[in-house]
Design a protein around this motif. Structure first.
Motif, short mmCIF file in Angstrom:
data_model
loop_
_atom_site.label_atom_id
_atom_site.label_comp_id
_atom_site.label_asym_id
_atom_site.label_seq_id
_atom_site.Cartn_x
_atom_site.Cartn_y
_atom_site.Cartn_z
N LEU A 185 -1.59 7.57 -11.08
CA LEU A 185 -0.63 8.01 -10.26
C LEU A 185 -0.65 7.52 -8.79
O LEU A 185 0.57 7.47 -8.24
CB LEU A 185 -0.98 9.43 -9.73
N GLU A 186 -1.84 7.15 -8.31
CA GLU A 186 -1.77 6.37 -6.87
C GLU A 186 -1.15 4.96 -6.87
O GLU A 186 -0.30 4.68 -6.05
CB GLU A 186 -2.97 6.34 -6.45
N GLY A 187 -1.39 4.29 -8.26
CA GLY A 187 -0.64 3.15 -8.36
C GLY A 187 0.57 2.97 -8.67
O GLY A 187 1.39 2.35 -7.98
N LEU A 188 1.17 4.10 -9.36
CA LEU A 188 2.42 4.08 -9.60
C LEU A 188 3.40 4.57 -8.34
O LEU A 188 4.24 4.14 -7.87
CB LEU A 188 2.75 5.17 -10.81
N ALA A 189 2.56 5.33 -7.45
CA ALA A 189 3.24 5.89 -6.23
C ALA A 189 3.36 5.02 -5.26
O ALA A 189 4.53 4.78 -4.49
CB ALA A 189 2.68 7.26 -5.69
N THR A 190 2.32 3.99 -5.09
CA THR A 190 2.42 2.91 -4.30
C THR A 190 3.32 1.77 -4.63
O THR A 190 4.06 1.49 -3.87
CB THR A 190 1.00 2.27 -4.34
N LEU A 191 3.78 1.55 -6.15
CA LEU A 191 4.85 0.61 -6.38
C LEU A 191 6.17 1.15 -6.21
O LEU A 191 6.89 0.40 -5.77
CB LEU A 191 4.46 0.37 -8.18
N ALA A 192 6.20 2.63 -6.35
CA ALA A 192 7.48 3.01 -5.85
C ALA A 192 8.00 2.74 -4.60
O ALA A 192 9.13 2.98 -4.23
CB ALA A 192 7.39 4.70 -6.47
N VAL A 193 6.91 2.83 -3.70
CA VAL A 193 7.35 2.73 -2.33
C VAL A 193 7.03 1.33 -1.75
O VAL A 193 7.36 1.06 -0.53
CB VAL A 193 6.90 3.74 -1.51
#
Length: 475
Positions: free
Chosen positions: A57-65
């Motif tokens: 979740l942290e990885g995907l959230a970081t990629l999203a922003v």
């Protein structure tokens, strides 16, 4: 990382919280030991699957922003997001393949870092090179531990890493609390020519004036680097490739961080300087040109006294750039303390000794930069109160980058390439940018407002066109 936290937050902020820092450090240390020991057998109490989902979740959230970042910040976010998502995917794959790949990755990272530290310490021979070699040997031992399957056949790879992270993090917190408990000033800056630990009343008054001079910082975040007409501290960097006398032979990584070799075999190491709006210009250069031929270059890398030569400080950027060439890259920082920088410079310029690896242009600029931004994070986030400034600092990815660059420079030598990366990371910490989610929300709101205005404008034009259109009269 301990020194960087001390520099960014200042001793005054940390000294009042040393007991809490020590308590958190002890808890982290004990928890890390428990997690590491728990991973030594096949029966894991550590919740590996929920941890993997949080990591994903942290990885995907970081990629999203990540796209909202600027320059190196954007690259760092992409690297972090991809690394977290990949690690989470390997954990969720599980079984032998995922755990084996993770173990090989961690082992290789530890091995490469330890080997580089040992080799660089052996070549450069700085003051604490033996301790650095011991640290490198410990990293290689950890790499061997990850490489071999005993005792869990790679099942405990993730708990091992988490346990080591908690152990080292807790130890750093305990070390930080011990250092700031009875300090009158920041030794990370005092060691570089700043205020001594036994400060006099006059020095204390100068420190108070320094805080007043820095009180102009009123923003908590900035959307970008300083504008061209804005007063800011400037780090000038002449890269090895950019300062070569003729076309350089491209050697990735080497010509970025060490030196470039042109077509005639002449070595160019680049240069670094620091300039402030108050008229301070720090640019150390050897008084006599050093022979940097390939035959003598290895000998000159040693940070020993026999390689000390007389140096000189350039008067200003205009004179230096006119005599040589304009700087290749500039990093500008608005949140700095001119009084602390002046105090550092008045002490540092008394010694003009130049050493290619120990006291060169890049090390001078890096030390001056640390003196100038002391307490920068406290000035920016101090109004938030409590532990929020501390949490904002330690959760900023650029802190880890700056710590790694500083560690590499301390075990090898400061080079213009490392100084450039260090200055860029510190600029993100001293002049913090909005978080990705905040910036993305702002952009979304702006787009919604612009879309709404565009729709209203289109509706108005359509209404005007309808009113002015010719009408046919039916008979």
């Amino acid at each position: 990382m301990v020194r960087l936290v001390m520099i960014l937050l200042g001793v005054d902020y940390l000294r009042t919280r040393w007991r809490s820092l020590r308590l958190v450090g002890c808890v982290s240390l004990l928890l890390g030991i428990f997690v590491f020991i728990d991973a030594l057998d096949s029966a894991l109490y550590f919740p590996i699957t929920p941890f993997a989902f949080l990591l994903l979740l942290e990885g995907l959230a970081t990629l999203a922003v990540a796209w909202t970042g600027m320059g190196g910040q954007r690259t760092l976010r992409y690297v972090k997001g991809i690394a977290f998502a990949t690690a989470a995917a390997l954990i969720l794959i599980g079984h032998e393949h995922g755990n084996f790949i993770l173990s090989m990755i961690f082992g290789t990272l530890f091995f490469a870092d330890g080997l580089l530290q040992i080799v660089s310490a052996k070549v450069v021979r700085y003051r604490t090179w033996r301790l650095a070699m011991i640290g490198g040997a410990v990293e290689i031992a950890l790499a061997i531990f990850f490489y071999q399957p005993y005792p869990t056949h790679y099942v405990g790879t993730v708990p091992y890493c988490l346990g080591l992270g908690l152990i080292f993090g807790g130890w750093n917190m305990i070390l930080l609390s011990t250092r700031v408990r009875r300090l009158a000033s920041n030794p990370a800056v005092a060691a570089n020519g700043g205020l001594a630990a036994n400060a006099s009343p006059a020095d204390a008054g100068l420190a108070a004036a320094s805080e007043l001079a820095a009180s102009r910082v009123i923003a908590h975040e900035w959307d970008g680097p300083p504008a061209a007409d804005e007063a800011a501290l400037t780090v000038h960097v002449w890269t090895p490739v950019g300062s070569a006398k003729s076309e350089a032979r491209r050697q990735p990584i080497v010509d970025r961080y060490i030196a470039a070799v042109d077509r005639n075999g002449v070595i160019s190491t680049g240069h670094a300087a620091l300039e402030s709006p108050e008229g301070i210009y720090i640019s150390l250069y050897p008084g006599v040109e050093i022979d940097r031929s390939p035959d003598d270059f290895a000998r000159l890398l040693r940070a020993t006294r026999e390689n000390d030569v007389p140096g000189l400080f350039q008067p200003d950027y205009a004179t230096e750039s006119k005599a040589w060439c304009p700087s290749t890259v500039q990093v500008r920082i608005r949140n700095y303390d001119p009084v602390r920088l002046r105090r550092f410079w008045d002490t540092y310029r008394q010694d003009t000794t130049y050493n290619l690896t120990h006291r060169n242009c890049s090390s001078s600029v890096s030390r001056a930069l640390e003196a100038a931004i002391e307490g920068a994070s406290a000035r920016v986030w101090g109004g938030l109160g409590g532990w929020r400034p501390f949490l904002r600092v330690i959760t900023t990815p650029e802190l880890w980058v700056a710590a790694q660059v500083r560690k590499r420079a301390a075990t090898m030598a400061w080079t213009p390439g490392l100084t450039l990366d260090y200055a860029r990371a510190l600029s993100m910490l001293a002049d913090p940018r909005p978080s990705g989610w905040v910036k993305m929300a702002r952009l979304a709101v702006r787009r919604m407002v612009r879309s709404s205005q565009q729709w209203r404008e289109e509706a108005r034009h359509a209404h005007v066109a309808e009113d002015t259109a010719p009408r046919t009269v039916r008979e």
